[in-house]
Design an enzyme around this catalytic site. Sequence first.
Site, mmCIF file in Angstrom:
data_model
loop_
_atom_site.group_PDB
_atom_site.id
_atom_site.type_symbol
_atom_site.label_atom_id
_atom_site.label_comp_id
_atom_site.label_asym_id
_atom_site.label_seq_id
_atom_site.Cartn_x
_atom_site.Cartn_y
_atom_site.Cartn_z
ATOM 1 N N THR A 29 5.170 8.746 1.220
ATOM 2 C CA THR A 29 4.536 7.755 0.352
ATOM 3 C C THR A 29 3.766 6.713 1.158
ATOM 4 O O THR A 29 3.144 5.822 0.596
ATOM 5 C CB THR A 29 5.591 7.042 -0.517
ATOM 6 N N ARG A 55 0.816 -1.215 0.000
ATOM 7 C CA ARG A 55 0.000 0.000 0.000
ATOM 8 C C ARG A 55 0.853 1.270 0.000
ATOM 9 O O ARG A 55 0.342 2.368 -0.190
ATOM 10 C CB ARG A 55 -0.948 -0.017 1.186
ATOM 11 N N ASN A 56 2.154 1.133 0.208
ATOM 12 C CA ASN A 56 3.041 2.289 0.150
ATOM 13 C C ASN A 56 3.228 2.666 -1.323
ATOM 14 O O ASN A 56 3.436 1.806 -2.172
ATOM 15 C CB ASN A 56 4.388 1.956 0.802
ATOM 16 N N HIS A 57 3.175 3.943 -1.619
ATOM 17 C CA HIS A 57 3.227 4.419 -3.001
ATOM 18 C C HIS A 57 4.641 4.616 -3.541
ATOM 19 O O HIS A 57 4.800 5.015 -4.708
ATOM 20 C CB HIS A 57 2.475 5.750 -3.130
ATOM 21 N N PHE A 58 5.673 4.377 -2.734
ATOM 22 C CA PHE A 58 7.032 4.705 -3.150
ATOM 23 C C PHE A 58 7.396 4.125 -4.515
ATOM 24 O O PHE A 58 7.801 4.856 -5.411
ATOM 25 C CB PHE A 58 8.057 4.240 -2.106
#
Length: 163
Positions: A141, A37-40
């Site tokens: 992020t 779920r982290n957008h990095f």
Amino acid sequence: MITSFEPVVDEKCKILILGSMPSVKSLEKQQYYGNKRNHFWQIIYRLFGREMEEDYDKRKAFLLEHNIAVWDVLKSCDREGSSDSKIINPVPNDFVVFFNQYTNIKAVFFNGSKAEQLFNKLVLAKYSVREGLIFYRLPSTSPANMMLLSDKLRHWQIILNYI
């Protein structure tokens, strides 16, 4: 006590992206930004118009191909869960040695405000790091930051100016 990872870096890197400390999920997977779920990773790949790869080694290689280093401000700390607000007993990584070794790095981008706060308090307030570095805070992020991916991406585009 939890410990961070070694940096993803080589001598050609021009920018450094700093997080605070890996999340529980990242620590379990032994991967930077391991929480799906982290957008990095989505942001990094979209900046270059590429589809995100699932293989972690390919992701790290992608960073290095684009002269991007990744590390965390903290070498170790105590923390329950993944929230930066729960960090206690923080110990910073050795940035004096790092910046002396990787002299092509000209800009440091903080992945969120906590990374910037920790760096300012534990590193800049106590040590002299290489002069001339540019420091810039970007929106986190993390899934805890409810900002839309498209808005995060817009802010993160600034890194393209430095690589």
